[in-house]
Design a protein around this motif. Structure first.
Motif, PDB file in Angstrom:
ATOM      1  N   GLN A 133      -6.628   3.232  -8.956  1.00  0.00           N
ATOM      2  CA  GLN A 133      -5.225   3.660  -8.981  1.00  0.00           C
ATOM      3  C   GLN A 133      -4.343   2.983  -7.883  1.00  0.00           C
ATOM      4  OE1 GLN A 133      -4.047   5.702 -12.126  1.00  0.00           O
ATOM      5  NE2 GLN A 133      -2.270   4.374 -11.327  1.00  0.00           N
ATOM      6  N   ARG A 134      -4.611   3.254  -6.742  1.00  0.00           N
ATOM      7  CA  ARG A 134      -3.940   2.313  -5.717  1.00  0.00           C
ATOM      8  C   ARG A 134      -3.747   1.055  -5.972  1.00  0.00           C
ATOM      9  NH1 ARG A 134      -3.950  -0.653  -1.837  1.00  0.00           N
ATOM     10  NH2 ARG A 134      -6.226  -1.207  -2.019  1.00  0.00           N
ATOM     11  N   VAL A 135      -4.846   0.364  -6.418  1.00  0.00           N
ATOM     12  CA  VAL A 135      -4.953  -1.163  -6.501  1.00  0.00           C
ATOM     13  C   VAL A 135      -3.705  -1.334  -7.857  1.00  0.00           C
ATOM     14  CG1 VAL A 135      -6.224  -3.042  -7.444  1.00  0.00           C
ATOM     15  CG2 VAL A 135      -7.009  -1.547  -5.780  1.00  0.00           C
ATOM     16  N   LEU A 136      -3.857  -0.705  -8.772  1.00  0.00           N
ATOM     17  CA  LEU A 136      -2.998  -0.826  -9.993  1.00  0.00           C
ATOM     18  C   LEU A 136      -1.478  -0.480  -9.609  1.00  0.00           C
ATOM     19  CD1 LEU A 136      -4.863   1.236 -12.667  1.00  0.00           C
ATOM     20  CD2 LEU A 136      -4.433  -1.166 -12.490  1.00  0.00           C
ATOM     21  N   ASP A 137      -1.233   0.476  -8.804  1.00  0.00           N
ATOM     22  CA  ASP A 137       0.182   0.876  -8.426  1.00  0.00           C
ATOM     23  C   ASP A 137       0.620  -0.125  -7.251  1.00  0.00           C
ATOM     24  OD1 ASP A 137      -0.014   3.168 -10.045  1.00  0.00           O
ATOM     25  OD2 ASP A 137      -0.468   4.390  -8.447  1.00  0.00           O
TER      26      ASP A 137
ATOM     27  N   PRO B  36       3.507  -4.162  -9.433  1.00  0.00           N
ATOM     28  CA  PRO B  36       4.588  -4.921  -8.791  1.00  0.00           C
ATOM     29  C   PRO B  36       4.740  -6.543  -9.458  1.00  0.00           C
ATOM     30  CG  PRO B  36       3.586  -3.630  -7.109  1.00  0.00           C
ATOM     31  CD  PRO B  36       2.587  -3.598  -8.183  1.00  0.00           C
ATOM     32  N   VAL B  37       3.602  -7.202  -9.802  1.00  0.00           N
ATOM     33  CA  VAL B  37       3.663  -8.481 -10.187  1.00  0.00           C
ATOM     34  C   VAL B  37       3.758  -8.734 -11.808  1.00  0.00           C
ATOM     35  CG1 VAL B  37       2.227  -9.322  -8.109  1.00  0.00           C
ATOM     36  CG2 VAL B  37       0.917  -8.841 -10.330  1.00  0.00           C
ATOM     37  N   LEU B  38       3.955  -7.591 -12.373  1.00  0.00           N
ATOM     38  CA  LEU B  38       4.154  -7.603 -13.734  1.00  0.00           C
ATOM     39  C   LEU B  38       5.781  -7.813 -13.942  1.00  0.00           C
ATOM     40  CD1 LEU B  38       2.005  -4.608 -15.045  1.00  0.00           C
ATOM     41  CD2 LEU B  38       1.349  -7.133 -15.027  1.00  0.00           C
ATOM     42  N   GLU B  39       5.949  -8.522 -15.282  1.00  0.00           N
ATOM     43  CA  GLU B  39       7.285  -8.588 -15.835  1.00  0.00           C
ATOM     44  C   GLU B  39       7.840  -7.127 -16.046  1.00  0.00           C
ATOM     45  OE1 GLU B  39       9.091 -11.220 -15.991  1.00  0.00           O
ATOM     46  OE2 GLU B  39       7.455 -12.477 -15.394  1.00  0.00           O
ATOM     47  N   PRO B  40       9.101  -6.959 -15.999  1.00  0.00           N
ATOM     48  CA  PRO B  40       9.731  -5.814 -16.212  1.00  0.00           C
ATOM     49  C   PRO B  40       9.242  -4.792 -17.736  1.00  0.00           C
ATOM     50  CG  PRO B  40      11.226  -7.010 -15.156  1.00  0.00           C
ATOM     51  CD  PRO B  40      10.140  -7.802 -15.424  1.00  0.00           C
ATOM     52  N   ALA B  41       9.160  -5.736 -18.470  1.00  0.00           N
ATOM     53  CA  ALA B  41       8.747  -5.235 -19.890  1.00  0.00           C
ATOM     54  C   ALA B  41       7.121  -4.734 -19.743  1.00  0.00           C
ATOM     55  CB  ALA B  41       8.960  -6.124 -20.890  1.00  0.00           C
ATOM     56  N   GLU B  42       6.472  -5.288 -19.111  1.00  0.00           N
ATOM     57  CA  GLU B  42       5.190  -5.091 -19.030  1.00  0.00           C
ATOM     58  C   GLU B  42       5.083  -3.819 -18.117  1.00  0.00           C
ATOM     59  OE1 GLU B  42       3.338  -8.831 -17.847  1.00  0.00           O
ATOM     60  OE2 GLU B  42       2.274  -8.663 -19.778  1.00  0.00           O
TER      61      GLU B  42
END
Length: 184
Positions: A63-67, A72-78
């Protein structure tokens, strides 16, 4: 890296695979190949599930890695598509609970007390009326049907009130099933 903690002997191979899969995912996105992207993601989701079965304590680290790293590197829509939802509710007495993971519209009509009368004051015809044709398909509701059948065998008058709901669904079946063969 998670594999270094859980399976250090596999860590280098897994890291190399992740680099390769990342390139494949990026290529699938460039080609608008959603099926390939989902298949690649699904394979890694399965591997992560297996890793969590082996060591459930890794859930916090994942969960920490995901958050902190991936989201943070995903596009806002994603980023908007990501999330978890936990709903808990308790109702008692005549309480109601309405829950939805997204949009929910509730239209409720509350009748005034003056509109509600005891069954003994309702004028009802002495036979079954206005039943739709029985289709032969009826699933479940055995307890409700048994209670209704018992009331019908009891010898007194039985009034079945209208049910509220989208027409042609279970509501008609409740009236139809016990009424089949009883119309006079």
């Amino acid at each position: 890296m998670l594999w270094r903690k859980a399976r250090p002997d596999q860590a280098d191979a897994v890291e190399a695979e992740l680099v390769e899969v990342r390139e494949q995912v990026l290529e699938a996105r460039r080609d608008s190949d959603a099926d390939t992207e989902q298949a690649l993601a699904g394979a890694w989701q399965m591997r992560l599930r297996q890793l969590l079965r082996t060591d459930p304590d890794l859930a916090v680290e994942i969960q920490r890695v995901l958050d902190e790293v991936l989201t943070p590197v995903l596009e806002p829509a994603e980023q908007e598509r990501i999330g978890s939802l936990v709903m808990k509710a308790t109702a008692s007495g005549h309480g109601r609970v309405y829950q939805a993971g997204r949009d929910q519209t509730i239209h409720e009509v509350v009748l005034p007390e003056a509109a509600l009368r005891p069954v003994t004051e309702v004028a009802a015809p002495p036979q079954l009326v206005n039943l739709p044709r029985h289709t032969g398909v009826f699933v479940g509701r055995e307890d409700e049907l048994a209670r209704l059948e018992a009331a019908l065998r009891g010898g007194g008058d039985v009034v079945v009130a209208a049910r509220v709901g989208r027409g042609g669904q279970v509501h008609a079946g409740h009236a139809l099933r016990p009424g089949t063969g009883r119309a006079t």
